[in-house]
Write a protein that holds these residues in place. Structure first.
Motif: not given
Length: 237
Positions: A51-52, A55-61, A101-103
């Motif tokens: 998810t981006r 220039d902010d992003w997260v990868i979930t696993c 934290e994200f966005l």
């Protein structure tokens, strides 16, 4: 065009979750989107849940092992192919129970499963404390007793701030927070108008008049599920 350079870094959620931020010198989302399109494609080809925004992003696993592999893949693209630098301290793997934290949001696993998320992760999203404090600071600046404007002018200045912030966070778990902030904003207006924090503003300038006739934006009303209720009460939006 300034080329973005990675200054913040990854994390992860799901079981473990990799999150990261790439901060560019230009600070322009459009430039970041163009430059990082290759990153999006490579992560999609690898089957990673990226998810981006800019220039902010997260990868979930699901597991820490998957998160470590995803982080290695992300570094290979960002540093190896795009020439960016992944910050060694701020790029990290965390479990969703710890939260990340994200966005402008704090995203964290809750203690109870949400009713409307059957079969899905029990995740909660709400504004970061720093974000709330910045919002309150802006409201304080507008409602300072030294503000010489009349009530209509004050509301014209205040409403865009409330509406913009509220619309951004209205789909998070904010009902209690919005209720508390609505009351606080009313007290700020009464204090500005009558030059005292403890006053009879609630009698002289009741909330029904502020929200109805004068059009003060109500944060709770911005929540989609609450809009109909406040329309019936005659509040403007």
């Amino acid at each position: 065009m300034a080329i973005p350079r990675s200054r913040r870094a990854p994390r992860r959620t799901g079981g473990a979750d990799a999150h990261r931020r790439t901060r560019g010198r230009s600070g322009q989302p459009a430039a970041s989107n163009v430059y990082l399109h290759v990153f999006d494609e490579k992560m999609a080809e690898a089957g990673l849940a990226l998810t981006r925004f800019a220039d902010d992003w997260v990868i979930t696993c699901k597991t820490r092992r998957e998160a470590e592999q995803a982080l290695t893949s992300a570094r290979a693209v960002l540093e190896g192919e795009l020439g960016l630098r992944v910050h060694p301290e701020k790029t990290r793997i965390v479990y969703v129970a710890q939260g990340f934290e994200f966005l402008g949001y704090k995203i964290k696993q809750g203690e109870r499963r949400l009713r409307y998320r059957e079969g899905g992760p029990d995740l909660y999203a709400y504004p970061r404390d720093r974000t709330i404090e910045r919002f309150k600071k802006r409201v304080r600046q507008i409602t300072t007793r030294r503000n010489p404007k009349k009530l209509g002018g004050l509301l014209d200045e205040l409403n865009p701030v409330i509406r913009g912030w509220g619309n951004y966070y209205r789909r998070a778990h904010v009902r209690r927070l919005f209720h508390r902030l609505d009351g606080w904003i009313l007290r700020r207006i009464w204090s500005w108008r009558y030059k005292r924090w403890r006053c009879r503003g609630w009698q002289k300038l009741p909330r029904t008049k502020l929200y109805g006739e004068l059009g003060l934006v109500n944060l709770l009303q911005l929540i989609p599920s609450m809009a109909g209720y406040y329309r019936q009460k005659g509040y403007s939006r």
